[in-house]
Design a protein around this motif. Structure first.
Motif, PDB file in Angstrom:
ATOM      1  N   LEU A  72      -0.266  -4.018  -5.881  1.00  0.00           N
ATOM      2  CA  LEU A  72      -0.138  -2.623  -5.477  1.00  0.00           C
ATOM      3  C   LEU A  72      -1.476  -1.966  -5.223  1.00  0.00           C
ATOM      4  O   LEU A  72      -2.400  -2.053  -6.042  1.00  0.00           O
ATOM      5  CB  LEU A  72       0.611  -1.850  -6.564  1.00  0.00           C
ATOM      6  N   ALA A  73      -1.587  -1.280  -4.080  1.00  0.00           N
ATOM      7  CA  ALA A  73      -2.733  -0.422  -3.791  1.00  0.00           C
ATOM      8  C   ALA A  73      -2.268   1.028  -3.865  1.00  0.00           C
ATOM      9  O   ALA A  73      -1.430   1.465  -3.062  1.00  0.00           O
ATOM     10  CB  ALA A  73      -3.316  -0.723  -2.425  1.00  0.00           C
ATOM     11  N   VAL A  74      -2.787   1.760  -4.827  1.00  0.00           N
ATOM     12  CA  VAL A  74      -2.442   3.165  -5.049  1.00  0.00           C
ATOM     13  C   VAL A  74      -3.496   4.004  -4.343  1.00  0.00           C
ATOM     14  O   VAL A  74      -4.648   4.075  -4.782  1.00  0.00           O
ATOM     15  CB  VAL A  74      -2.415   3.496  -6.554  1.00  0.00           C
ATOM     16  N   VAL A  75      -3.110   4.638  -3.251  1.00  0.00           N
ATOM     17  CA  VAL A  75      -4.062   5.359  -2.412  1.00  0.00           C
ATOM     18  C   VAL A  75      -3.818   6.863  -2.516  1.00  0.00           C
ATOM     19  O   VAL A  75      -2.679   7.321  -2.335  1.00  0.00           O
ATOM     20  CB  VAL A  75      -3.953   4.911  -0.939  1.00  0.00           C
ATOM     21  N   THR A  81      -6.259   6.707  -9.942  1.00  0.00           N
ATOM     22  CA  THR A  81      -6.656   5.864 -11.063  1.00  0.00           C
ATOM     23  C   THR A  81      -5.612   5.888 -12.167  1.00  0.00           C
ATOM     24  O   THR A  81      -5.278   4.850 -12.759  1.00  0.00           O
ATOM     25  CB  THR A  81      -8.016   6.340 -11.617  1.00  0.00           C
ATOM     26  N   GLU A  82      -5.062   7.071 -12.435  1.00  0.00           N
ATOM     27  CA  GLU A  82      -4.044   7.206 -13.483  1.00  0.00           C
ATOM     28  C   GLU A  82      -2.779   6.428 -13.134  1.00  0.00           C
ATOM     29  O   GLU A  82      -2.219   5.712 -13.965  1.00  0.00           O
ATOM     30  CB  GLU A  82      -3.707   8.681 -13.697  1.00  0.00           C
ATOM     31  N   VAL A  83      -2.329   6.556 -11.889  1.00  0.00           N
ATOM     32  CA  VAL A  83      -1.106   5.852 -11.484  1.00  0.00           C
ATOM     33  C   VAL A  83      -1.332   4.346 -11.480  1.00  0.00           C
ATOM     34  O   VAL A  83      -0.462   3.572 -11.910  1.00  0.00           O
ATOM     35  CB  VAL A  83      -0.622   6.340 -10.106  1.00  0.00           C
ATOM     36  N   ALA A  84      -2.483   3.916 -11.013  1.00  0.00           N
ATOM     37  CA  ALA A  84      -2.786   2.482 -11.021  1.00  0.00           C
ATOM     38  C   ALA A  84      -2.784   1.936 -12.445  1.00  0.00           C
ATOM     39  O   ALA A  84      -2.295   0.825 -12.691  1.00  0.00           O
ATOM     40  CB  ALA A  84      -4.130   2.224 -10.345  1.00  0.00           C
ATOM     41  N   ALA A  85      -3.312   2.714 -13.383  1.00  0.00           N
ATOM     42  CA  ALA A  85      -3.306   2.286 -14.781  1.00  0.00           C
ATOM     43  C   ALA A  85      -1.882   2.173 -15.312  1.00  0.00           C
ATOM     44  O   ALA A  85      -1.555   1.237 -16.057  1.00  0.00           O
ATOM     45  CB  ALA A  85      -4.126   3.261 -15.630  1.00  0.00           C
ATOM     46  N   GLN A  86      -1.027   3.111 -14.927  1.00  0.00           N
ATOM     47  CA  GLN A  86       0.367   3.056 -15.348  1.00  0.00           C
ATOM     48  C   GLN A  86       1.092   1.872 -14.713  1.00  0.00           C
ATOM     49  O   GLN A  86       1.983   1.273 -15.331  1.00  0.00           O
ATOM     50  CB  GLN A  86       1.080   4.357 -14.953  1.00  0.00           C
ATOM     51  N   ALA A 112      -2.904  -3.509 -10.349  1.00  0.00           N
ATOM     52  CA  ALA A 112      -2.919  -2.445  -9.341  1.00  0.00           C
ATOM     53  C   ALA A 112      -4.338  -2.023  -9.015  1.00  0.00           C
ATOM     54  O   ALA A 112      -5.219  -1.993  -9.880  1.00  0.00           O
ATOM     55  CB  ALA A 112      -2.117  -1.246  -9.831  1.00  0.00           C
ATOM     56  N   LEU A 113      -4.531  -1.662  -7.750  1.00  0.00           N
ATOM     57  CA  LEU A 113      -5.829  -1.224  -7.249  1.00  0.00           C
ATOM     58  C   LEU A 113      -5.767   0.252  -6.902  1.00  0.00           C
ATOM     59  O   LEU A 113      -4.909   0.670  -6.121  1.00  0.00           O
ATOM     60  CB  LEU A 113      -6.206  -2.033  -6.007  1.00  0.00           C
ATOM     61  N   ILE A 123       0.854  -1.185   0.000  1.00  0.00           N
ATOM     62  CA  ILE A 123       0.000   0.000   0.000  1.00  0.00           C
ATOM     63  C   ILE A 123       0.893   1.238   0.000  1.00  0.00           C
ATOM     64  O   ILE A 123       1.802   1.350   0.830  1.00  0.00           O
ATOM     65  CB  ILE A 123      -0.909   0.042   1.238  1.00  0.00           C
ATOM     66  N   VAL A 124       0.644   2.162  -0.905  1.00  0.00           N
ATOM     67  CA  VAL A 124       1.347   3.446  -0.916  1.00  0.00           C
ATOM     68  C   VAL A 124       0.307   4.552  -0.831  1.00  0.00           C
ATOM     69  O   VAL A 124      -0.550   4.674  -1.714  1.00  0.00           O
ATOM     70  CB  VAL A 124       2.208   3.638  -2.180  1.00  0.00           C
TER      71      VAL A 124
END
Length: 250
Positions: free
Chosen positions: A32-35, A43-48, A53-54, A9-10
């Motif tokens: 990865l959990a992009v918080v 959403t953009e970072v998770a897509a990258q 990634a969540l 989690i970040v």
């Protein structure tokens, strides 16, 4: 370093150091959990980061949001191995200038956020027998800077809390460390520079803070976060790793 089959989690992962760390963890195989409280940025970072990634929209100063975030991560991945408490921000002013509401809001994110995320993740980290927490502090926690009283106080609290949690949870197999970055070239400073009356003068000032005569890059801090979160740093706990281009040595 390898994070295959590990859940990371970040927080504050929508930009800057958090974004760089999240993408590096993804490269190394993490679930990865992009918080971030900015839903679009998360959403953009998770897509990258890739299909595994969540993206989680959460305000780390809200207990309800943090508990919902932890539940979403457990539902998606079934475990938590690493928590990176990176969410935070700064504001200018000394104690006579900062409004009480602004002080409380900053402390709620920078300090209470670390407390809440740790509080609700530690039971899951303990289940792995090898949990890791990496907090983002600042070199200013050790040396102080002018006109940033609330920020400096908050990062001093993060460094102290890091050491306390390291002692409290070592018997649960949890290691707790922090990075203490110097001035990092990030969207925060990009905005500050663009709005300055003399952008070049401010850029020169920021670059001049360090003996290396430049700002750090988010990716340089991300590498330190990843190392502290990795099994390769297995004898490291209660440490605050300063990465500031030599600024605090001056």
């Amino acid at each position: 370093m390898n994070f295959t089959d590990q859940t990371v989690i970040v927080t504050g992962a929508g930009s800057g150091i958090g974004r760089a760390a999240a993408l590096r963890f993804a490269e190394l195989g993490a679930h990865l959990a992009v918080v971030d409280r900015n839903t679009a940025a998360a959403t953009e970072v998770a897509a990258q980061a890739g299909s595994g990634a969540l993206a989680v929209s959460a305000d780390v100063s809200s207990s309800d949001d943090v508990q919902a975030m932890v539940a979403a991560v457990i539902d998606a991945f079934g475990r938590i191995d690493v928590l990176c408490n990176n969410a935070g921000y700064g504001l200018p002013g000394n104690v006579t200038e900062i409004g009480e509401e602004d002080w409380d809001s900053l402390m709620a994110v920078n300090v209470k956020g670390v407390f809440l995320c740790s509080k609700h993740c530690i039971p899951h980290l303990a289940q792995t027998g090898d949990g890791r927490i990496v907090n983002t502090s600042s070199y200013t926690a050790a040396v102080g800077i002018a006109n940033r009283a609330a920020y400096v106080a908050s990062k001093g609290a993060v460094s102290a809390l890091t050491r306390a949690m390291a002692l409290d949870h070592v018997d649960q197999g949890i290691r707790v460390n922090a990075v203490a970055p110097g001035t990092i070239n990030s969207p925060y400073f990009d905005k500050m520079i663009s709005e300055a009356p003399d952008p070049q003068a401010l850029l020169d000032e920021l670059n001049g803070r360090a003996p290396m005569h430049r700002m750090g890059r988010p990716e340089e801090i991300a590498e330190a976060i990843v190392w502290l979160a990795a099994r390769e740093s297995s004898f490291t706990t209660g440490s605050v790793l300063t990465i500031d281009g030599g600024t605090s040595a001056w």
